[in-house]
Design a protein around this motif. Structure first.
Motif, PDB file in Angstrom:
ATOM      1  N   UNK A   5       0.840  -1.200   0.000  1.00 39.78           N
ATOM      2  CA  UNK A   5       0.000   0.000   0.000  1.00 39.78           C
ATOM      3  C   UNK A   5       0.874   1.249   0.000  1.00 39.78           C
ATOM      4  N   UNK A   6       1.919   1.262   0.807  1.00 37.93           N
ATOM      5  CA  UNK A   6       2.816   2.410   0.873  1.00 37.93           C
ATOM      6  C   UNK A   6       3.453   2.682  -0.493  1.00 37.93           C
ATOM      7  N   UNK A   7       3.902   1.632  -1.161  1.00 40.26           N
ATOM      8  CA  UNK A   7       4.485   1.781  -2.489  1.00 40.26           C
ATOM      9  C   UNK A   7       3.472   2.348  -3.475  1.00 40.26           C
ATOM     10  N   UNK A   8       2.254   1.819  -3.426  1.00 41.82           N
ATOM     11  CA  UNK A   8       1.206   2.297  -4.334  1.00 41.82           C
ATOM     12  C   UNK A   8       0.882   3.769  -4.085  1.00 41.82           C
ATOM     13  N   UNK A   9       0.860   4.168  -2.822  1.00 42.56           N
ATOM     14  CA  UNK A   9       0.554   5.564  -2.489  1.00 42.56           C
ATOM     15  C   UNK A   9       1.649   6.490  -3.017  1.00 42.56           C
TER      16      UNK A   9
END
Length: 125
Positions: A5-9
């Motif tokens: 999720x952090x990477x996608x954000x």
């Protein structure tokens, strides 16, 4: 926080610099300090997001929610734990969408209608 999720954000933040970056985040979020009761969609784009900051617990931003209001930007807080899914609207914001991220299903088969994952996976928009 979920590392995927952090990477996608971070990818979304980079995509917001471009006019073609349009995302819809389905989440319970805080609007003027009050939490929404269900997963509501937020349209993130270069035109709607005026300020954005990642915090330890979520995304804080100021958004233009209505073009008729002029320069009013509204404070929004999106806790990472409340994000259910993120989709990217493809070119020219046509109906075609691509899933960017979706919360894992906690219930086997998600057949239990009281399971939060069942409700999130069957959310219609």
């Amino acid at each position: 926080m979920d590392l995927l999720l952090q990477t996608k954000i971070y990818n979304i933040l980079a995509g917001l610099a471009d006019d073609s970056g349009h995302y819809v985040v389905h989440s319970r979020y805080y609007f003027f300090g009050q939490q929404m009761y269900s997963c509501e969609p937020l349209h993130l784009s270069k035109d709607t997001v005026k300020e954005i900051e990642l915090t330890e617990n979520g995304i804080q931003c100021r958004m233009k929610l209505d073009s008729d209001i002029g320069s009013s930007n509204f404070p929004i807080m999106i806790p990472f734990v409340n994000i259910e899914r993120i989709v990217r609207l493809n070119e020219h914001m046509e109906k075609s969408q691509s899933m960017v991220w979706k919360r894992n299903v906690c219930c086997k088969g998600a057949k239990n209608k009281t399971c939060p994952s069942f409700m999130a996976s069957h959310y219609e928009y």
